[in-house]
Design a protein around this motif. Structure first.
Motif, PDB file in Angstrom:
ATOM      1  N   LEU A  82       0.968  -1.222   0.115  1.00 49.95           N
ATOM      2  CA  LEU A  82       0.041   0.019  -0.104  1.00 49.95           C
ATOM      3  C   LEU A  82       0.958   1.228   0.031  1.00 49.95           C
ATOM      4  CD1 LEU A  82      -2.711   1.471   0.330  1.00 49.95           C
ATOM      5  CD2 LEU A  82      -2.614   1.124   2.557  1.00 49.95           C
ATOM      6  N   ASP A  83       1.940   1.301   0.691  1.00 54.44           N
ATOM      7  CA  ASP A  83       2.895   2.277   0.972  1.00 54.44           C
ATOM      8  C   ASP A  83       3.627   2.661  -0.644  1.00 54.44           C
ATOM      9  OD1 ASP A  83       2.346   2.702   3.489  1.00 54.44           O
ATOM     10  OD2 ASP A  83       4.003   1.895   4.302  1.00 54.44           O
ATOM     11  N   ALA A  84       3.966   1.649  -1.128  1.00 49.42           N
ATOM     12  CA  ALA A  84       4.481   1.599  -2.518  1.00 49.42           C
ATOM     13  C   ALA A  84       3.385   2.045  -3.556  1.00 49.42           C
ATOM     14  CB  ALA A  84       4.933   0.283  -2.803  1.00 49.42           C
ATOM     15  N   THR A  85       2.297   1.704  -3.371  1.00 53.03           N
ATOM     16  CA  THR A  85       1.243   2.248  -4.222  1.00 53.03           C
ATOM     17  C   THR A  85       1.118   3.905  -4.275  1.00 53.03           C
ATOM     18  OG1 THR A  85      -0.112   0.188  -4.538  1.00 53.03           O
ATOM     19  CG2 THR A  85      -1.467   2.185  -4.809  1.00 53.03           C
ATOM     20  N   LEU A  86       0.913   4.461  -3.083  1.00 54.04           N
ATOM     21  CA  LEU A  86       0.860   5.714  -2.658  1.00 54.04           C
ATOM     22  C   LEU A  86       1.941   6.265  -2.951  1.00 54.04           C
ATOM     23  CD1 LEU A  86      -1.246   5.337   0.836  1.00 54.04           C
ATOM     24  CD2 LEU A  86      -1.994   5.861  -1.420  1.00 54.04           C
ATOM     25  N   HIS A 113       8.261   5.330   5.858  1.00 53.22           N
ATOM     26  CA  HIS A 113       8.536   6.043   7.348  1.00 53.22           C
ATOM     27  C   HIS A 113       7.347   6.641   7.892  1.00 53.22           C
ATOM     28  CE1 HIS A 113      12.688   4.879   7.388  1.00 53.22           C
ATOM     29  NE2 HIS A 113      12.974   5.310   6.289  1.00 53.22           N
ATOM     30  N   ILE A 114       6.704   7.333   7.267  1.00 58.10           N
ATOM     31  CA  ILE A 114       5.214   8.135   8.012  1.00 58.10           C
ATOM     32  C   ILE A 114       4.529   7.249   8.360  1.00 58.10           C
ATOM     33  CG2 ILE A 114       3.498   9.475   7.464  1.00 58.10           C
ATOM     34  CD1 ILE A 114       5.425  11.132   5.566  1.00 58.10           C
ATOM     35  N   ASP A 115       4.356   6.072   7.825  1.00 53.20           N
ATOM     36  CA  ASP A 115       3.383   4.910   8.134  1.00 53.20           C
ATOM     37  C   ASP A 115       4.102   4.172   9.261  1.00 53.20           C
ATOM     38  OD1 ASP A 115       1.135   3.331   8.005  1.00 53.20           O
ATOM     39  OD2 ASP A 115       1.637   2.216   6.165  1.00 53.20           O
ATOM     40  N   ASN A 116       5.068   4.039   9.577  1.00 51.89           N
ATOM     41  CA  ASN A 116       5.595   3.385  10.751  1.00 51.89           C
ATOM     42  C   ASN A 116       5.462   4.347  11.848  1.00 51.89           C
ATOM     43  OD1 ASN A 116       6.690   0.822   9.277  1.00 51.89           O
ATOM     44  ND2 ASN A 116       8.710   1.338  10.059  1.00 51.89           N
ATOM     45  N   ALA A 117       5.479   5.543  12.016  1.00 56.03           N
ATOM     46  CA  ALA A 117       5.305   6.449  12.790  1.00 56.03           C
ATOM     47  C   ALA A 117       3.778   6.479  13.126  1.00 56.03           C
ATOM     48  CB  ALA A 117       5.862   8.023  12.322  1.00 56.03           C
ATOM     49  N   LEU A 118       2.879   6.448  12.315  1.00 51.34           N
ATOM     50  CA  LEU A 118       1.576   6.669  12.375  1.00 51.34           C
ATOM     51  C   LEU A 118       1.154   5.249  13.212  1.00 51.34           C
ATOM     52  CD1 LEU A 118      -1.105   7.891  12.121  1.00 51.34           C
ATOM     53  CD2 LEU A 118      -1.395   6.857   9.488  1.00 51.34           C
ATOM     54  N   GLN A 119       1.579   4.226  12.813  1.00 52.76           N
ATOM     55  CA  GLN A 119       1.021   2.847  13.474  1.00 52.76           C
ATOM     56  C   GLN A 119       1.435   2.812  15.069  1.00 52.76           C
ATOM     57  OE1 GLN A 119       2.227  -0.424  10.997  1.00 52.76           O
ATOM     58  NE2 GLN A 119       1.568   0.420   9.449  1.00 52.76           N
TER      59      GLN A 119
END
Length: 203
Positions: A82-86, A113-119
């Motif tokens: 999903l991150d790669a798609t975005l 990295h943003i996704d990791n921080a959000l999770q």
């Protein structure tokens, strides 16, 4: 058994949530400027066509059938896809990088990295909500969650793209605990079903 303390005022509760989320953002969001590392980000993401291509029918099937890297972790693969798609990698960029064995331009890792921080921020929030619901004590729950949020042991999981499996495990694990504390207040089969689903997702 001592009486339970009175419930916290709503503004205090909202302030605690805001502090936790802002603190995690301040500590870990600078990682958005970091690149992929050569240790094993190439195996999982930066030289992995099935991830870089994003969410496609073929790659969805791959996510649920592969044991690449020695793990069976379909939710982690889906999250990375999903991150790669975005991130909007073009097929040309992917082909050039893979054809050169990694010699091509390195894809940006910003959204990963943003996704990791959000999770991690959401996991911290669920830990706080779980402890608050279970103990009925807001400030002790807040300080435990605060310690978890910024503990040095969390840096590897949040600032290293490949450790997405850790951030997902903590997110769904603390969600399962919060749901279980909620289930204890009124036991129903569907609440227990949500606990089971979150527990399985964390695994």
């Amino acid at each position: 058994m001592p009486p339970l303390p009175p419930p916290q005022p709503r503004p205090t509760f909202l302030l605690q949530i805001a502090i936790l989320l802002l603190l995690v953002t301040a500590v870990f969001l600078p990682a958005r400027r970091f690149a992929f590392v050569d240790f094993d980000d190439d195996l999982y993401v930066s030289l992995n066509r099935n991830v870089l291509q994003g969410i496609t029918p073929q790659d969805l099937t791959w996510a649920f059938t592969t044991t690449r890297g020695g793990y069976y972790m379909p939710l982690t693969w889906l999250s990375l896809q999903l991150d790669a798609t975005l991130s909007g990698y073009s097929q040309t960029q992917i082909d050039e990088r893979l054809a050169g064995g990694g010699a091509g331009p390195l894809p940006p890792a910003t959204l990963f990295h943003i996704d990791n921080a959000l999770q991690h921020a959401l996991a911290t929030l669920f830990l706080f909500l779980f402890l608050r619901r279970l103990t009925k004590r807001g400030w002790p729950a807040f300080f435990v969650a605060l310690l978890w949020a910024v503990h040095p042991l969390r840096v590897e999981s949040v600032a290293w793209v490949t450790e997405r499996k850790d951030t997902l495990a903590e997110l769904f694990g603390f969600l399962a605990l919060w749901l279980y504390a909620w289930h204890r207040e009124k036991r129903t089969w569907w609440r227990m079903g949500l606990v089971t689903a979150a527990s399985l997702a964390s695994l």
